[in-house]
Design a protein around this motif. Structure first.
Motif, PDB file in Angstrom:
ATOM      1  N   ALA A  18       0.832  -1.206   0.000  1.00  0.00           N
ATOM      2  CA  ALA A  18       0.000   0.000   0.000  1.00  0.00           C
ATOM      3  C   ALA A  18       0.862   1.250   0.000  1.00  0.00           C
ATOM      4  O   ALA A  18       0.583   2.209  -0.734  1.00  0.00           O
ATOM      5  CB  ALA A  18      -0.925  -0.011   1.218  1.00  0.00           C
ATOM      6  N   ARG A  19       1.920   1.240   0.777  1.00  0.00           N
ATOM      7  CA  ARG A  19       2.797   2.413   0.870  1.00  0.00           C
ATOM      8  C   ARG A  19       3.453   2.726  -0.471  1.00  0.00           C
ATOM      9  O   ARG A  19       3.455   3.882  -0.913  1.00  0.00           O
ATOM     10  CB  ARG A  19       3.851   2.164   1.949  1.00  0.00           C
ATOM     11  CG  ARG A  19       4.759   3.351   2.218  1.00  0.00           C
ATOM     12  CD  ARG A  19       5.737   3.056   3.335  1.00  0.00           C
ATOM     13  NE  ARG A  19       5.058   3.007   4.634  1.00  0.00           N
ATOM     14  CZ  ARG A  19       5.010   1.949   5.423  1.00  0.00           C
ATOM     15  NH1 ARG A  19       5.619   0.824   5.073  1.00  0.00           N
ATOM     16  NH2 ARG A  19       4.381   2.005   6.583  1.00  0.00           N
ATOM     17  N   GLN A  20       3.987   1.698  -1.132  1.00  0.00           N
ATOM     18  CA  GLN A  20       4.703   1.956  -2.382  1.00  0.00           C
ATOM     19  C   GLN A  20       3.761   2.289  -3.542  1.00  0.00           C
ATOM     20  O   GLN A  20       4.081   3.157  -4.372  1.00  0.00           O
ATOM     21  CB  GLN A  20       5.596   0.763  -2.729  1.00  0.00           C
ATOM     22  CG  GLN A  20       6.767   0.595  -1.759  1.00  0.00           C
ATOM     23  CD  GLN A  20       7.855  -0.322  -2.275  1.00  0.00           C
ATOM     24  OE1 GLN A  20       8.014  -0.510  -3.480  1.00  0.00           O
ATOM     25  NE2 GLN A  20       8.627  -0.889  -1.360  1.00  0.00           N
ATOM     26  N   PHE A  21       2.612   1.649  -3.615  1.00  0.00           N
ATOM     27  CA  PHE A  21       1.671   1.998  -4.672  1.00  0.00           C
ATOM     28  C   PHE A  21       1.062   3.383  -4.421  1.00  0.00           C
ATOM     29  O   PHE A  21       0.815   4.139  -5.368  1.00  0.00           O
ATOM     30  CB  PHE A  21       0.577   0.942  -4.792  1.00  0.00           C
ATOM     31  CG  PHE A  21       0.959  -0.230  -5.654  1.00  0.00           C
ATOM     32  CD1 PHE A  21       0.867  -0.159  -7.035  1.00  0.00           C
ATOM     33  CD2 PHE A  21       1.415  -1.417  -5.083  1.00  0.00           C
ATOM     34  CE1 PHE A  21       1.217  -1.234  -7.845  1.00  0.00           C
ATOM     35  CE2 PHE A  21       1.778  -2.505  -5.884  1.00  0.00           C
ATOM     36  CZ  PHE A  21       1.676  -2.406  -7.265  1.00  0.00           C
ATOM     37  N   SER A  22       0.838   3.724  -3.165  1.00  0.00           N
ATOM     38  CA  SER A  22       0.351   5.067  -2.835  1.00  0.00           C
ATOM     39  C   SER A  22       1.357   6.125  -3.261  1.00  0.00           C
ATOM     40  O   SER A  22       0.993   7.151  -3.850  1.00  0.00           O
ATOM     41  CB  SER A  22       0.075   5.172  -1.333  1.00  0.00           C
ATOM     42  OG  SER A  22      -0.218   6.507  -0.960  1.00  0.00           O
ATOM     43  N   ALA A  23       2.639   5.881  -2.975  1.00  0.00           N
ATOM     44  CA  ALA A  23       3.696   6.828  -3.333  1.00  0.00           C
ATOM     45  C   ALA A  23       3.781   7.008  -4.850  1.00  0.00           C
ATOM     46  O   ALA A  23       4.221   8.064  -5.332  1.00  0.00           O
ATOM     47  CB  ALA A  23       5.032   6.355  -2.783  1.00  0.00           C
ATOM     48  N   ALA A  24       3.361   5.978  -5.601  1.00  0.00           N
ATOM     49  CA  ALA A  24       3.392   6.042  -7.063  1.00  0.00           C
ATOM     50  C   ALA A  24       2.124   6.664  -7.641  1.00  0.00           C
ATOM     51  O   ALA A  24       1.965   6.709  -8.868  1.00  0.00           O
ATOM     52  CB  ALA A  24       3.597   4.646  -7.635  1.00  0.00           C
ATOM     53  N   GLY A  25       1.221   7.110  -6.763  1.00  0.00           N
ATOM     54  CA  GLY A  25       0.031   7.817  -7.221  1.00  0.00           C
ATOM     55  C   GLY A  25      -1.207   6.970  -7.416  1.00  0.00           C
ATOM     56  O   GLY A  25      -2.203   7.454  -7.945  1.00  0.00           O
ATOM     57  N   TRP A  26      -1.164   5.713  -6.988  1.00  0.00           N
ATOM     58  CA  TRP A  26      -2.330   4.855  -7.107  1.00  0.00           C
ATOM     59  C   TRP A  26      -3.346   5.175  -6.012  1.00  0.00           C
ATOM     60  O   TRP A  26      -2.990   5.630  -4.925  1.00  0.00           O
ATOM     61  CB  TRP A  26      -1.928   3.393  -6.986  1.00  0.00           C
ATOM     62  CG  TRP A  26      -1.204   2.821  -8.166  1.00  0.00           C
ATOM     63  CD1 TRP A  26      -0.015   3.247  -8.687  1.00  0.00           C
ATOM     64  CD2 TRP A  26      -1.610   1.709  -8.961  1.00  0.00           C
ATOM     65  NE1 TRP A  26       0.349   2.467  -9.762  1.00  0.00           N
ATOM     66  CE2 TRP A  26      -0.609   1.510  -9.954  1.00  0.00           C
ATOM     67  CE3 TRP A  26      -2.701   0.858  -8.940  1.00  0.00           C
ATOM     68  CZ2 TRP A  26      -0.689   0.504 -10.907  1.00  0.00           C
ATOM     69  CZ3 TRP A  26      -2.784  -0.163  -9.888  1.00  0.00           C
ATOM     70  CH2 TRP A  26      -1.789  -0.328 -10.863  1.00  0.00           C
ATOM     71  N   SER A  27      -4.601   4.912  -6.311  1.00  0.00           N
ATOM     72  CA  SER A  27      -5.644   4.931  -5.302  1.00  0.00           C
ATOM     73  C   SER A  27      -5.659   3.567  -4.620  1.00  0.00           C
ATOM     74  O   SER A  27      -5.682   2.536  -5.302  1.00  0.00           O
ATOM     75  CB  SER A  27      -7.002   5.217  -5.948  1.00  0.00           C
ATOM     76  OG  SER A  27      -8.040   5.143  -4.995  1.00  0.00           O
ATOM     77  N   ALA A  38      -5.784   0.109  12.045  1.00  0.00           N
ATOM     78  CA  ALA A  38      -4.872   0.231  10.900  1.00  0.00           C
ATOM     79  C   ALA A  38      -4.434   1.685  10.706  1.00  0.00           C
ATOM     80  O   ALA A  38      -4.648   2.289   9.655  1.00  0.00           O
ATOM     81  CB  ALA A  38      -5.541  -0.307   9.641  1.00  0.00           C
ATOM     82  N   THR A  39      -3.803   2.239  11.724  1.00  0.00           N
ATOM     83  CA  THR A  39      -3.479   3.667  11.714  1.00  0.00           C
ATOM     84  C   THR A  39      -2.451   4.035  10.645  1.00  0.00           C
ATOM     85  O   THR A  39      -2.573   5.075   9.992  1.00  0.00           O
ATOM     86  CB  THR A  39      -2.963   4.103  13.094  1.00  0.00           C
ATOM     87  OG1 THR A  39      -1.878   3.244  13.491  1.00  0.00           O
ATOM     88  CG2 THR A  39      -4.063   3.992  14.135  1.00  0.00           C
ATOM     89  N   GLU A  40      -1.425   3.195  10.447  1.00  0.00           N
ATOM     90  CA  GLU A  40      -0.408   3.492   9.434  1.00  0.00           C
ATOM     91  C   GLU A  40      -1.014   3.435   8.034  1.00  0.00           C
ATOM     92  O   GLU A  40      -0.679   4.258   7.164  1.00  0.00           O
ATOM     93  CB  GLU A  40       0.760   2.513   9.532  1.00  0.00           C
ATOM     94  CG  GLU A  40       1.633   2.688  10.759  1.00  0.00           C
ATOM     95  CD  GLU A  40       2.823   1.746  10.734  1.00  0.00           C
ATOM     96  OE1 GLU A  40       3.795   2.034  10.014  1.00  0.00           O
ATOM     97  OE2 GLU A  40       2.756   0.710  11.427  1.00  0.00           O
ATOM     98  N   LEU A  41      -1.874   2.485   7.825  1.00  0.00           N
ATOM     99  CA  LEU A  41      -2.526   2.346   6.520  1.00  0.00           C
ATOM    100  C   LEU A  41      -3.415   3.550   6.237  1.00  0.00           C
ATOM    101  O   LEU A  41      -3.390   4.110   5.130  1.00  0.00           O
ATOM    102  CB  LEU A  41      -3.342   1.058   6.484  1.00  0.00           C
ATOM    103  CG  LEU A  41      -4.072   0.723   5.189  1.00  0.00           C
ATOM    104  CD1 LEU A  41      -3.108   0.573   4.032  1.00  0.00           C
ATOM    105  CD2 LEU A  41      -4.912  -0.554   5.367  1.00  0.00           C
TER     106      LEU A  41
END
Length: 225
Positions: A18-27, A38-41
């Motif tokens: 989730a972190r890496q796909f989020s950083a790449a601009g994915w929803s 799930a606070t980090e998520l």
């Protein structure tokens, strides 16, 4: 915007995906058994956290209802469990065996089947499940880990069948092998989770319909059946 749904996204490999796909601009649609924890998520940009108990059909139905007809470009069925990995044959219980198969074999197939309309509405149309080298029969030269091996080998068989069925409708179903990753499941032994996920992310982004049915390592290599 491209959308990826990751089950079991509240920690370990799922959270890093989730972190890496989020950083790449994915929803991101990340699922967790206890979303409130799930606070980090939740803190990741463009991320929605939804509840899912992957072995419960009614929970899957609820997830589908919450999503409506929203397009899902990529599904990664990541949620998994390992119980008593070092158990000898006489120590393996029916209860443990069935519990591991329910999470690692049945749940990914049930989730993929339920999300088929969402995948068909997406552009990438990728359904990936998290396998393991422990699934390999030909590479098993040291034994042990009976329930986990059985669950992942079963998953391979199910996902290969799914890939053959779905390739005619344009959904590419593949299996991913993350390697031995330093997470809670492995006692934090193995390669960094960031390395494994970066490799799997690259694999997912480069998939074509010709890859349907493959078991692919985080390094892009084929894993023996």
């Amino acid at each position: 915007m491209q959308t990826i749904l990751i089950s079991g996204a509240n920690r370990g490999i799922g959270l890093e995906l989730a972190r890496q796909f989020s950083a790449a601009g994915w929803s991101i649609v990340g699922t967790a058994r206890r979303p409130d924890e799930a606070t980090e998520l939740k803190a990741l940009p463009g991320t929605e956290v939804l509840p899912l108990e992957a072995t419960d059909p009614s929970s899957i139905d609820e997830l589908v209802s919450r999503l409506g007809g929203r397009p899902i470009d990529v599904l990664i069925a990541n949620a998994g469990v390992a119980i008593h990995l070092e158990a000898t044959p006489v120590e393996v219980t029916r209860e443990d065996f069935l519990a591991v198969l329910a999470t690692n074999s049945f749940a990914p197939l049930a989730l993929a089947g339920a999300l088929k309309p969402n995948l068909l509405a997406g552009q990438h149309r990728v359904a990936a499940a998290m396998s393991s080298l422990m699934s390999s029969i030909t590479a098993n030269d040291w034994g042990t880990q009976y329930t986990y091996r059985a669950s992942k080998t079963g998953l391979n068989a199910l996902w290969r069948a799914l890939a053959m069925e779905w390739r005619s409708i344009g959904i590419t179903a593949v299996l991913l092998r993350p390697g031995m990753v330093a997470t809670r499941m492995t006692g934090y032994r193995g390669i960094p989770v960031e390395m494994s996920v970066a490799g799997m992310k690259m694999v997912v982004e480069r998939l074509t319909p010709a890859d349907a049915g493959r078991l692919i390592g985080y390094d892009g290599s084929d894993v023996p059946w």
